[in-house]
Structure formats: C-alpha cells, structure tokens
Design an enzyme around this catalytic site. Structure first.
Site, mmCIF file in Angstrom:
data_model
loop_
_atom_site.group_PDB
_atom_site.id
_atom_site.type_symbol
_atom_site.label_atom_id
_atom_site.label_comp_id
_atom_site.label_asym_id
_atom_site.label_seq_id
_atom_site.Cartn_x
_atom_site.Cartn_y
_atom_site.Cartn_z
ATOM 1 C CB THR A 185 -0.956 0.028 1.210
ATOM 2 O OG1 THR A 185 -1.593 1.293 1.287
ATOM 3 C CG2 THR A 185 -0.238 -0.229 2.519
ATOM 4 C CB SER A 225 -4.068 2.234 10.415
ATOM 5 O OG SER A 225 -3.775 1.414 9.292
ATOM 6 C CE1 TYR A 255 -4.128 -3.240 4.761
ATOM 7 C CE2 TYR A 255 -4.110 -0.839 4.650
ATOM 8 C CZ TYR A 255 -4.008 -2.077 4.032
ATOM 9 O OH TYR A 255 -3.779 -2.146 2.687
ATOM 10 C CG HIS A 256 -1.785 1.987 6.273
ATOM 11 N ND1 HIS A 256 -2.901 2.594 6.799
ATOM 12 C CD2 HIS A 256 -1.936 2.042 4.931
ATOM 13 C CE1 HIS A 256 -3.688 3.017 5.812
ATOM 14 N NE2 HIS A 256 -3.126 2.689 4.668
ATOM 15 C CE LYS A 265 -1.838 -4.506 2.456
ATOM 16 N NZ LYS A 265 -2.062 -5.494 1.405
HETATM 17 O O1 LIG Z 1 -15.248 9.523 4.361
HETATM 18 C C1 LIG Z 1 -14.021 9.668 4.315
HETATM 19 C C2 LIG Z 1 -13.133 8.581 4.173
HETATM 20 C C3 LIG Z 1 -11.778 8.847 4.162
HETATM 21 N N1 LIG Z 1 -11.312 10.123 4.271
HETATM 22 C C4 LIG Z 1 -9.865 10.378 4.223
HETATM 23 O O2 LIG Z 1 -9.368 9.848 3.012
HETATM 24 C C5 LIG Z 1 -8.040 9.401 3.170
HETATM 25 C C6 LIG Z 1 -7.954 7.991 2.617
HETATM 26 O O3 LIG Z 1 -8.775 7.138 3.379
HETATM 27 P P1 LIG Z 1 -9.482 5.871 2.722
HETATM 28 O O4 LIG Z 1 -10.476 5.335 3.711
HETATM 29 O O5 LIG Z 1 -9.971 6.189 1.375
HETATM 30 O O6 LIG Z 1 -8.264 4.873 2.502
HETATM 31 P P2 LIG Z 1 -7.310 4.138 3.535
HETATM 32 O O7 LIG Z 1 -7.909 3.995 4.875
HETATM 33 O O8 LIG Z 1 -5.973 4.802 3.469
HETATM 34 O O9 LIG Z 1 -7.181 2.668 2.927
HETATM 35 C C7 LIG Z 1 -7.509 2.356 1.579
HETATM 36 O O10 LIG Z 1 -6.479 2.763 0.723
HETATM 37 C C8 LIG Z 1 -5.187 2.171 1.028
HETATM 38 C C9 LIG Z 1 -4.226 2.759 0.052
HETATM 39 S S1 LIG Z 1 -3.399 4.175 0.733
HETATM 40 O O11 LIG Z 1 -4.415 5.104 1.216
HETATM 41 O O12 LIG Z 1 -2.595 3.708 1.825
HETATM 42 O O13 LIG Z 1 -2.615 4.744 -0.335
HETATM 43 C C10 LIG Z 1 -5.306 0.671 0.916
HETATM 44 O O14 LIG Z 1 -4.088 0.081 1.291
HETATM 45 C C11 LIG Z 1 -6.399 0.152 1.819
HETATM 46 O O15 LIG Z 1 -6.571 -1.238 1.683
HETATM 47 C C12 LIG Z 1 -7.714 0.849 1.487
HETATM 48 O O16 LIG Z 1 -8.742 0.431 2.371
HETATM 49 C C13 LIG Z 1 -7.717 9.490 4.639
HETATM 50 O O17 LIG Z 1 -6.939 10.624 4.853
HETATM 51 C C14 LIG Z 1 -9.064 9.659 5.316
HETATM 52 O O18 LIG Z 1 -9.025 10.394 6.490
HETATM 53 C C15 LIG Z 1 -12.171 11.185 4.412
HETATM 54 O O19 LIG Z 1 -11.756 12.339 4.508
HETATM 55 N N2 LIG Z 1 -13.495 10.925 4.433
#
Ligand SMILES: O=c1ccn([C@@H]2O[C@H](COP(=O)(O)OP(=O)(O)O[C@H]3O[C@H](CS(=O)(=O)O)[C@@H](O)[C@H](O)[C@H]3O)[C@@H](O)[C@H]2O)c(=O)[nH]1
Length: 478
Positions: A225, A260, A262-263, A266
């Site tokens: 990720t 997190s 989770y992260h 990885k």
């Molecule tokens: O309703 C929401 C949902 C999320 N966010 C923000 O959007 C960002 C990304 O959150 P996300 O829920 O879209 O993604 P994340 O939790 O980081 O995880 C997802 O995206 C990751 C890629 S990355 O984000 O690490 O590049 C993958 O590894 C995970 O499996 C996948 O669930 C965060 O700053 C979060 O605070 C908002 O502002 N509002």
C-alpha cells in the site's frame, strides 16, 4: 433524502436514458451474445467499439472469447497456460483481477477464506451492489466465458491448507490480495488490531514458505500500500531511496511510517519479503497500491451475477467511493478534518491491468521489485470538489461537510509520490475526470435504494482503540 432537482432532471432525461438504464446492452463473450441490464448506453457503445478492436481467441470447441486489443492485451501474449493463483480472489480487487486474467487466457485459481463476507455479517455491513456467492460467481463465469476458474476455499494462515493448494495448483505466479485491508477495521479494538497483524503477516509468511518449499520458481505479486510510506516531507520514490550519509552512499528501502495497524502490517510484509528475496532467492513484486475507486470492469459487468462488491460504509468504504454514494443519496460528503490529506488514487480497471503487467514482467529470482500503483494524486478536498461539481451536473444536491477527523493523520502536508514504473511497462491510465463522466455517479444512483444511511458515518476513532472487544453495533439504525 429526496432531491427535487435531480428528479426534475431525471424526468427530462428519462427517454434518453431509457435505453441505457432500462434497456439491455449486448456483449459478446464466449462466442455467445449476452444481454446485460447493468450496462448503460455509453457502455454498450464502448463495448461495441472494444469489440470492433478485438481479436478473437479460440478457447475450446464450444466457446470463443473476445480479447480486447488494449494495452494489457499487448503487454504480453503469454496469458495462455500461465498459472496464476489469486489469494483473496473473492474480494473487491481480487475478483476483478481473477476475471481479467481468466478472460485473457491465464489459468486462474482463486484461494479465499471468505473472511471479507464474514466481516460484513459480523458488523452488519453490506455492499452497495448485490453480490453472488463465490461458487455462483465462478459457475456463471464459466457459462459466460467458457473459462474455468478453480476454487480453493480455506485460510492461508493454515499451512496444511495452503501447502495442499500450492501442491495441487502449481502456480507460476501468486497474486496475494488476501489480507484484512481496512485501516479503520484494524483500529476498532485490540482484538481486531491483533487479528489484522497476525492474519496479514502470518499469511504472507506462509506464502513465502510455500514458494521456498514447494515452487521456488513461483513469482510473488504482493499487494502492498502507498500508506506504507506515510506522508514524509520529501518526494516518495518507488520502494527504494539512495542516501548519502557521513560521506557514504547506499540504496535502502524507503523509510516506512504506517498510520494504522493495518498499514503497519503491510510494512512488516514488505520487510519479510525483502529478507526472503535475499535469503531464499524468492522472486517478488511489491505493488504499493493507492486508494482504488470504481466498480465496473469489462468482465464484472458481463452478467449481474458477476458484479463486484462496492463498499461505502465507515469501515470498509474508501474516500472516493464513499463520496460518490453520499452524493447519490443526498448525504453530506464526509471530509475528515481539514481535508488536505493527499493520497494516490486509481480506477479498478487500472488495478487489474497493473496486476497483469506485474505478472507479465516478473521479478528475477532474488529480486524484490517495488512499484507505486496509482495513477493520480488528489487531496480529500479536491475529491469532494470533483464529486460536487459532477453531481450537480446530474442534478444532485451535493453538500460538503468537514467532520472531526476520526483518524490521527496529517491534514495539510507535502505529497509527491513517483509512479512511473508501471506506465513504462505499458499502463495507460483511466483518469478520474473520464471515470466521473463515465458514470461512477450514475452507477451509485442506480443502486441508491440499497444504501443504508446509518452505515455512512465515520465509525472508528483512532484515539479510542481499546482493549475491550467492540462489537460496534454500528449497523443498527438509531
Ligand atoms: O469519508 C471519508 C473517508 C476517508 N477520508 C480520508 O481519506 C483518506 C484515505 O482514506 P481511505 O479510507 O480512502 O483509505 P485508507 O484507509 O488509506 O485505505 C484504503 O487505501 C489504502 C491505500 S493508501 O491510502 O494507503 O494509499 C489501501 O491500502 C487500503 O486497503 C484501502 O482500504 C484518509 O486521509 C481519510 O481520512 C475522508 O476524509 N473521508
């Protein structure tokens, strides 16, 4: 919440869209013509244009499948006979990838313990789209395409099961999506943090042992990720950073800062992979994927029973997919905190292409390749702005709301992540502007009657992760 402007506009467009949403598009798969009620008119037109560019590949005596002449099809002609095990093949990215590779002649075996479905059952969540059981999915795929996907249901943390799956299938490549992939889920309570890390780290460790002991020439394609890098105040490279320190220079794994449990799981996977590449000459590709959006791929839209899952809830739903559903049902877009959080994003149609590219261009024995798998970067505020603008074009009343951030993360930061390697290998990205026009929003509108409003709110607070088992009760309407 009803949206009058939307209703008026919809009435005006009804006749034009009747063919798209009520009519059926025809798709040629397996030498047969299939009528799909889930294809829109534009999609049908595109399917026709793809078909016109297609080459027809003989599959067996009874079926042929249209093979699109797109970039992934030309990335390699080596699909036929290549054996690819897809761990986590019943999930969002895994299912789309299994069908993409199967359609292009790869021999696919799905390995899955169905835990993603179990999380929904336990927490009372549900996908926007009605998904079929995995057994019905692969049966339908065989009927639609003439292609057989083998299925091994079991847990890769169980060595007995994994070793048998490996021995019987003899994979040339293992694509490993089979992990607990939600950051919020890993932060619900101690039990789920421990589950996330043991499940993910032990599962990957077992896969590495299976390769060493049972199929040393098998190439591992592992989903990492972008979140492994965190948000450093310098450019993010693809996996490695060349550093000069006290006059000496070395190329080292890029520093990791997960936000997190989770992260962090990885990150540990990556470390174990790098070690086994050195110690056992494992061949591995670590794909640091960004946030995936969208739901349509050519194959998952070929029949309603093949449709992919689409999560919009506060635990498994990711930013853009959530915003799109929120816009469709008139819920304010939930921007966490200041909304300056910037991440890499990609369309699920590019996820499946990236996996094929990684398979077609395997790492050498002893090599650990790292690719940053995303196509564009956006801040959360930019996403909300785009969804608002496109939603208003459809007559949706889109409101953006900055809600208190349930996560501990930088809300204003520098972000510049490299992502050139997959493009150099042939990826031609689908960009968000086109995807929005391509009716991500219309898709959500089509299924909005299935949305349960109580699932939308942010559900997990990073500061409150405790040792007491939290059953959430999240899905109960209050
Ligand atoms: O309703 C929401 C949902 C999320 N966010 C923000 O959007 C960002 C990304 O959150 P996300 O829920 O879209 O993604 P994340 O939790 O980081 O995880 C997802 O995206 C990751 C890629 S990355 O984000 O690490 O590049 C993958 O590894 C995970 O499996 C996948 O669930 C965060 O700053 C979060 O605070 C908002 O502002 N509002």
């Amino acid at each position: 919440m009803q949206c009058r402007a939307m209703q008026n506009q919809r009435a005006g467009r009804r006749s034009a869209k009747a063919a798209a949403l009520q009519g059926v598009a025809r798709m040629h798969i397996g030498g047969r013509v299939f009528a799909s009620p889930v294809f829109g008119g534009r999609k049908a037109a595109r399917a026709a244009s793809v078909a016109s560019r297609a080459t027809s590949v003989k599959v067996n005596a009874t079926a042929t499948i249209e093979k699109p002449a797109g970039p992934t099809a030309t990335a390699s002609s080596g699909g036929a006979g290549t054996r690819v095990m897809i761990i986590g093949g019943d999930g969002y990215c895994g299912w789309a990838t299994a069908l993409h590779l199967s359609a292009r002649g790869y021999e696919v075996c799905i390995v899955d313990n169905l835990c993603r479905r179990q999380f929904d059952l336990t927490l009372g969540l549900d996908t926007l789209t009605p998904i079929a059981t995995i057994h019905d999915r692969v049966r339908k795929w065989a009927e639609v395409s003439g292609k057989y996907i083998s299925l091994q249901i079991g847990d890769i943390c169980d060595w007995e099961f994994l070793s048998q799956a490996f021995t019987s299938f003899q994979p040339d490549h293992v694509v490993h999506f089979g992990e607990q992939r939600s950051a919020p889920y890993s932060m619900i309570d101690r039990q789920k943090a421990v589950f996330t890390q043991t499940n993910n780290v032990v599962g990957t460790l077992n896969v590495l042992f299976a390769i060493k002991e049972l199929k040393p020439d098998c190439h591992l394609v592992k989903l990492g990720t972008m979140g492994e890098y965190g948000t450093p105040n310098i450019d993010i490279e693809e996996g490695y950073l060349t550093v000069t320190h006290n006059g000496r220079t070395d190329t080292l794994p890029y520093p990791k800062q997960g936000n997190s449990f989770y992260h962090l799981s990885k990150i540990h996977d990556s470390t174990n992979m790098l070690f086994t590449c050195k110690a056992w000459k494992v061949a591995a590709t670590d794909l640091n994927q960004g946030v995936v959006y969208g739901v349509r791929t050519e194959e998952t839209m070929a029949d309603p029973l093949l449709i992919n899952r689409y999560d919009y809830d506060g635990i498994f739903g990711t930013a853009l997919n959530r915003f799109v559903v929120q816009a469709a049902v008139g819920h304010p877009l939930t921007v966490y905190g200041k909304g300056g959080q910037t991440r890499g994003f990609l369309d699920i149609r590019d996820t499946v292409r990236c996996i094929q590219i990684a398979v077609d261009n395997p790492a050498a024995r002893g090599e650990m390749r790292v690719y940053n798998q995303f196509t564009e970067q956006f801040s959360v505020n930019q996403l909300a702005e785009i969804v608002g603008r496109e939603g208003r074009k459809l007559g949706l009343d889109v409101v953006v709301q900055n809600v208190p951030n349930p996560r501990v993360e930088a809300e204003e930061h520098y972000y510049n992540a490299k992502h050139t390697k997959l493009v150099e290998l042939g990826l031609q990205p689908h960009l968000l502007a086109d995807s929005m026009i391509d009716s991500l929003l219309e898709f959500a509108v089509q299924y909005r009657d299935r949305v349960r409003m109580e699932l939308i709110k942010p559900a997990v607070d990073w500061r409150k992760t405790g040792v007491k088992v939290n059953t959430m009760g999240a899905a109960v309407a209050k």
